[in-house]
Design a protein around this motif. Structure first.
Motif, PDB file in Angstrom:
ATOM      1  N   THR A   1      14.242   7.977  17.265  1.00  0.00           N
ATOM      2  CA  THR A   1      13.012   7.441  17.833  1.00  0.00           C
ATOM      3  C   THR A   1      12.819   7.853  19.286  1.00  0.00           C
ATOM      4  O   THR A   1      12.256   7.110  20.076  1.00  0.00           O
ATOM      5  CB  THR A   1      12.999   5.918  17.752  1.00  0.00           C
ATOM      6  OG1 THR A   1      14.158   5.397  18.390  1.00  0.00           O
ATOM      7  CG2 THR A   1      12.960   5.450  16.325  1.00  0.00           C
TER       8      THR A   1
ATOM      9  N   LEU B   1      11.711   2.429  12.917  1.00  0.00           N
ATOM     10  CA  LEU B   1      11.061   1.865  14.097  1.00  0.00           C
ATOM     11  C   LEU B   1      11.904   0.741  14.694  1.00  0.00           C
ATOM     12  O   LEU B   1      12.719   0.121  14.000  1.00  0.00           O
ATOM     13  CB  LEU B   1       9.679   1.330  13.728  1.00  0.00           C
ATOM     14  CG  LEU B   1       8.684   2.335  13.143  1.00  0.00           C
ATOM     15  CD1 LEU B   1       7.393   1.633  12.753  1.00  0.00           C
ATOM     16  CD2 LEU B   1       8.416   3.462  14.134  1.00  0.00           C
TER      17      LEU B   1
ATOM     18  N   VAL C   1       8.427   4.490   9.310  1.00  0.00           N
ATOM     19  CA  VAL C   1       7.231   5.304   9.106  1.00  0.00           C
ATOM     20  C   VAL C   1       7.598   6.484   8.220  1.00  0.00           C
ATOM     21  O   VAL C   1       8.636   7.129   8.413  1.00  0.00           O
ATOM     22  CB  VAL C   1       6.592   5.781  10.432  1.00  0.00           C
ATOM     23  CG1 VAL C   1       5.854   4.648  11.112  1.00  0.00           C
ATOM     24  CG2 VAL C   1       7.620   6.400  11.361  1.00  0.00           C
TER      25      VAL C   1
ATOM     26  N   GLU D   1       3.521   2.891   7.160  1.00  0.00           N
ATOM     27  CA  GLU D   1       4.558   2.078   7.781  1.00  0.00           C
ATOM     28  C   GLU D   1       5.019   1.100   6.709  1.00  0.00           C
ATOM     29  O   GLU D   1       4.224   0.365   6.128  1.00  0.00           O
ATOM     30  CB  GLU D   1       4.056   1.318   9.007  1.00  0.00           C
ATOM     31  CG  GLU D   1       5.149   0.474   9.645  1.00  0.00           C
ATOM     32  CD  GLU D   1       4.711  -0.245  10.919  1.00  0.00           C
ATOM     33  OE1 GLU D   1       5.439  -1.161  11.376  1.00  0.00           O
ATOM     34  OE2 GLU D   1       3.638   0.093  11.461  1.00  0.00           O
TER      35      GLU D   1
ATOM     36  N   LYS E   1       7.043  12.131  14.474  1.00  0.00           N
ATOM     37  CA  LYS E   1       7.991  11.561  15.424  1.00  0.00           C
ATOM     38  C   LYS E   1       7.364  10.378  16.158  1.00  0.00           C
ATOM     39  O   LYS E   1       6.158  10.381  16.442  1.00  0.00           O
ATOM     40  CB  LYS E   1       8.422  12.612  16.463  1.00  0.00           C
ATOM     41  CG  LYS E   1       9.143  13.815  15.865  1.00  0.00           C
ATOM     42  CD  LYS E   1      10.513  13.436  15.326  1.00  0.00           C
ATOM     43  CE  LYS E   1      11.299  14.667  14.883  1.00  0.00           C
ATOM     44  NZ  LYS E   1      10.729  15.345  13.712  1.00  0.00           N
ATOM     45  N   VAL E   2       8.184   9.390  16.487  1.00  0.00           N
ATOM     46  CA  VAL E   2       7.757   8.317  17.383  1.00  0.00           C
ATOM     47  C   VAL E   2       7.798   8.873  18.806  1.00  0.00           C
ATOM     48  O   VAL E   2       8.754   9.557  19.191  1.00  0.00           O
ATOM     49  CB  VAL E   2       8.693   7.097  17.250  1.00  0.00           C
ATOM     50  CG1 VAL E   2       8.258   5.988  18.190  1.00  0.00           C
ATOM     51  CG2 VAL E   2       8.719   6.606  15.806  1.00  0.00           C
TER      52      VAL E   2
ATOM     53  N   GLU F   1       5.060   3.527  21.325  1.00  0.00           N
ATOM     54  CA  GLU F   1       4.881   3.191  19.910  1.00  0.00           C
ATOM     55  C   GLU F   1       3.963   4.161  19.178  1.00  0.00           C
ATOM     56  O   GLU F   1       3.864   4.113  17.942  1.00  0.00           O
ATOM     57  CB  GLU F   1       4.319   1.773  19.777  1.00  0.00           C
ATOM     58  CG  GLU F   1       5.269   0.687  20.267  1.00  0.00           C
ATOM     59  CD  GLU F   1       4.732  -0.702  20.020  1.00  0.00           C
ATOM     60  OE1 GLU F   1       3.601  -0.830  19.478  1.00  0.00           O
ATOM     61  OE2 GLU F   1       5.436  -1.669  20.359  1.00  0.00           O
ATOM     62  N   ASN F   2       3.302   5.048  19.927  1.00  0.00           N
ATOM     63  CA  ASN F   2       2.412   6.006  19.282  1.00  0.00           C
ATOM     64  C   ASN F   2       3.200   7.031  18.471  1.00  0.00           C
ATOM     65  O   ASN F   2       4.416   7.188  18.647  1.00  0.00           O
ATOM     66  CB  ASN F   2       1.531   6.703  20.314  1.00  0.00           C
ATOM     67  CG  ASN F   2       0.454   5.776  20.862  1.00  0.00           C
ATOM     68  OD1 ASN F   2       0.224   4.696  20.320  1.00  0.00           O
ATOM     69  ND2 ASN F   2      -0.203   6.193  21.940  1.00  0.00           N
ATOM     70  N   LEU F   3       2.500   7.735  17.589  1.00  0.00           N
ATOM     71  CA  LEU F   3       3.135   8.689  16.686  1.00  0.00           C
ATOM     72  C   LEU F   3       2.639  10.099  16.968  1.00  0.00           C
ATOM     73  O   LEU F   3       1.444  10.321  17.165  1.00  0.00           O
ATOM     74  CB  LEU F   3       2.819   8.324  15.237  1.00  0.00           C
ATOM     75  CG  LEU F   3       3.244   6.918  14.784  1.00  0.00           C
ATOM     76  CD1 LEU F   3       2.767   6.651  13.364  1.00  0.00           C
ATOM     77  CD2 LEU F   3       4.751   6.748  14.881  1.00  0.00           C
TER      78      LEU F   3
ATOM     79  N   LYS G   1      -1.230   4.177  17.821  1.00  0.00           N
ATOM     80  CA  LYS G   1      -0.786   3.337  16.711  1.00  0.00           C
ATOM     81  C   LYS G   1      -1.683   2.115  16.515  1.00  0.00           C
ATOM     82  O   LYS G   1      -1.829   1.617  15.392  1.00  0.00           O
ATOM     83  CB  LYS G   1       0.656   2.875  16.986  1.00  0.00           C
ATOM     84  CG  LYS G   1       1.319   2.117  15.864  1.00  0.00           C
ATOM     85  CD  LYS G   1       1.519   2.979  14.635  1.00  0.00           C
ATOM     86  CE  LYS G   1       2.503   2.340  13.663  1.00  0.00           C
ATOM     87  NZ  LYS G   1       2.325   0.944  13.407  1.00  0.00           N
TER      88      LYS G   1
ATOM     89  N   HIS H   1       8.108  17.360  19.381  1.00  0.00           N
ATOM     90  CA  HIS H   1       8.482  16.005  19.791  1.00  0.00           C
ATOM     91  C   HIS H   1       8.581  15.940  21.305  1.00  0.00           C
ATOM     92  O   HIS H   1       8.714  16.965  21.981  1.00  0.00           O
ATOM     93  CB  HIS H   1       9.818  15.586  19.169  1.00  0.00           C
ATOM     94  CG  HIS H   1      10.977  16.461  19.575  1.00  0.00           C
ATOM     95  ND1 HIS H   1      11.237  17.681  18.985  1.00  0.00           N
ATOM     96  CD2 HIS H   1      11.948  16.288  20.516  1.00  0.00           C
ATOM     97  CE1 HIS H   1      12.315  18.230  19.539  1.00  0.00           C
ATOM     98  NE2 HIS H   1      12.756  17.406  20.477  1.00  0.00           N
TER      99      HIS H   1
END
Length: 483
Positions: free
Chosen positions: A7, A172, A178, A202, A247-248, A265-267, A282, A322
């Motif tokens: 993460t 998460l 996710v 999720e 990826k987080v 917290e966004n992806l 997110k 990432h």
């Protein structure tokens, strides 16, 4: 310094040892050293010499970042090796070959857990891809503990009763997972009767979907012009985006400075066929940051620039994008394997004889601040090339771990491009050519991951013995003795 797992948060250290060969090295070295070193020889499944060493072929423990490495081989096993190439642990991975380690900090400190696909099933929809009658999709995915016991699954409660996961997944901090998956459905104004859409679920610990995001619902947020949108909607294939990475975002300096686009917290995902990388808010589902699909035009008859820093130039068919986690050199920058493969609407122009690149990008300035290509290790550009799959990760000592996926070569380079560890996957997939009937051998590795020593239970052995490559100009396989 610690290394991030899963993460984009710092944790532990990495690497290990094995037996490998770089592309430039492979072009000559692959001829005989292995007999002398007792390393297995393999039949090539790609455009390079037909005989070459596998395992660890180069290793300098004083310059490498020493850790284990996790990857799935063609033998349907996820292998954990040290940098000398010793297999220290294995898990069954029969259905997906996308094994991914899980950060112990996210699962109560439990060590040695991974994600794998547990079971496949036949996909529905004969019109999905012209000429294709059936396709295999993941029915059930799961989390395995160190002993291979399944401790979490998703699939039974998935839409349609099958996970249809592909490429990626991540645990998460809230305990949910996710999952990047496919959704086969009709989409208005698309030429194909059914689109192989990308969806993110999720999923809670009970295997229930609690949030989802569907790519085609955000088509106008991806930066395509009206003319390009027409190409997307009229694509000759159902897999219009081919999202290959999720990826987080994770903690980062941009969010700390007030840039909410980089909320931890966004992806972040990248679409290979769409030729762009993007961040999903997110909370709203909207695209809040994007790189591509438009880049400065490249020329097929000219190599791409190498001096840095410089503005981002033509990326094509990328993988494993990432944000470099906090605590690592380059933290907050984007790291991506730029395959330079065929991609885009319209298809991007890439150098005819070029290779792949690893790019480190400042996501605020959209500048390349570091890169690696075959030239940086003394070979031609095409000596480092994988037009699909592959990955790259930053290491705590500033080195970069690279998976040149098509050739199954895993290696580690310094900031200056010196190769200080190299390994060629010996666990090939054996098949049969549909035309000639001959046996086929495929050493490719979808994703290799450096793994901290501390990720495994105490007492797990590892070796750090130097492996010195031979002088290539004198490296020969001896002729068979006369009868």
């Amino acid at each position: 310094m610690s290394l991030p797992i899963g993460t984009n948060r710092p944790i532990y250290k990495l690497l290990g040892n094995g037996r490998t060969v770089t592309a430039p090295t492979r072009l000559a070295l692959q001829q005989a050293i292995l007999i002398a070193l007792g390393v297995a020889l393999s039949v090539s499944a790609f455009a390079s010499p037909s005989i070459y060493p596998t395992g660890t072929t180069r290793y300098d423990p004083s310059k490498a970042y020493n850790s284990f490495v996790l990857f799935s081989g063609g033998d349907d096993l996820a292998h954990l090796i040290d940098l000398n190439g010793n297999s220290v642990h294995e898990w069954k991975d029969p259905a997906g070959h996308h094994s991914t380690l899980i950060d112990p900090a996210l699962i109560g400190g439990k060590l040695g857990h991974i994600f794998v696909a547990l079971e496949n099933t036949e996909g529905k929809g004969t019109g999905l891809i012209p000429g294709q009658i059936n396709r295999q999709v993941s029915k059930t995915i799961g989390e395995l503990d160190w002993d291979g016991k399944t401790v979490w699954t998703f699939g039974e409660k998935a839409p349609g009763g099958a996970a249809q996961q592909h490429h990626d997944w991540a645990r998460l901090p809230n305990g949910n997972t996710v999952v990047l998956a496919n959704l086969v459905h009709p989409v208005k104004n698309f030429k194909q009767p059914e689109v192989l859409d990308d969806v993110i679920y999720e999923v809670n610990p009970a295997g229930e979907v609690v949030w989802k995001w569907i790519a085609t619902e955000h088509l106008t947020e991806f930066g395509f012009t009206p003319a390009e949108l027409k190409l997307v909607r009229n694509a000759p294939i159902a897999d219009v985006f081919h999202t290959n990475n999720l990826k987080v975002v994770g903690p980062n300096r941009w969010f700390a400075a007030g840039d909410k686009r980089f909320d931890p917290e966004n992806l972040l995902f990248d679409a290979r066929n769409g030729n762009f990388i993007a961040i999903i808010d997110k909370k709203t589902g909207k695209i809040v940051w994007r790189l591509g699909p438009h880049y400065p035009l490249a020329r097929e008859d000219q190599a791409l620039p190498r001096k840095v820093p410089r503005p981002v130039d033509q990326i094509s068919g990328q993988h494993d994008a990432h944000i470099i986690p906090e605590g690592l050199p380059g933290a907050g920058n984007l790291l991506v394997f730029d395959n330079q493969g065929v991609a885009g609407y319209p298809s991007a122009a890439v150098p005819r004889t070029g290779g792949s690149r690893i790019l480190e990008i400042d996501p605020i300035k959209n500048e390349i601040v570091w890169q690696y290509s075959g030239e940086d290790s003394g070979g031609p550009g095409w000596s480092f090339r994988s037009t699909n799959i592959s990955s790259a990760r930053r290491l705590p000592n500033g080195n970069t771990f690279i998976d040149e996926g098509q050739s199954g070569r895993l290696f580690q380079v310094t900031r200056d491009g010196e190769i200080v560890w190299e390994y060629v996957n010996p666990y090939a997939r054996i098949g049969k050519d549909s035309v000639t009937g001959r046996a086929t051998v495929n050493n490719s590795v979808y994703r290799g991951q450096p793994v901290p020593y501390e990720w495994v239970p105490a007492g797990t052995p590892h070796s750090e013995k130097p492996v010195n490559p031979p002088e290539l100009s004198k490296f020969r396989i001896p002729a068979a003795p006369a009868l």
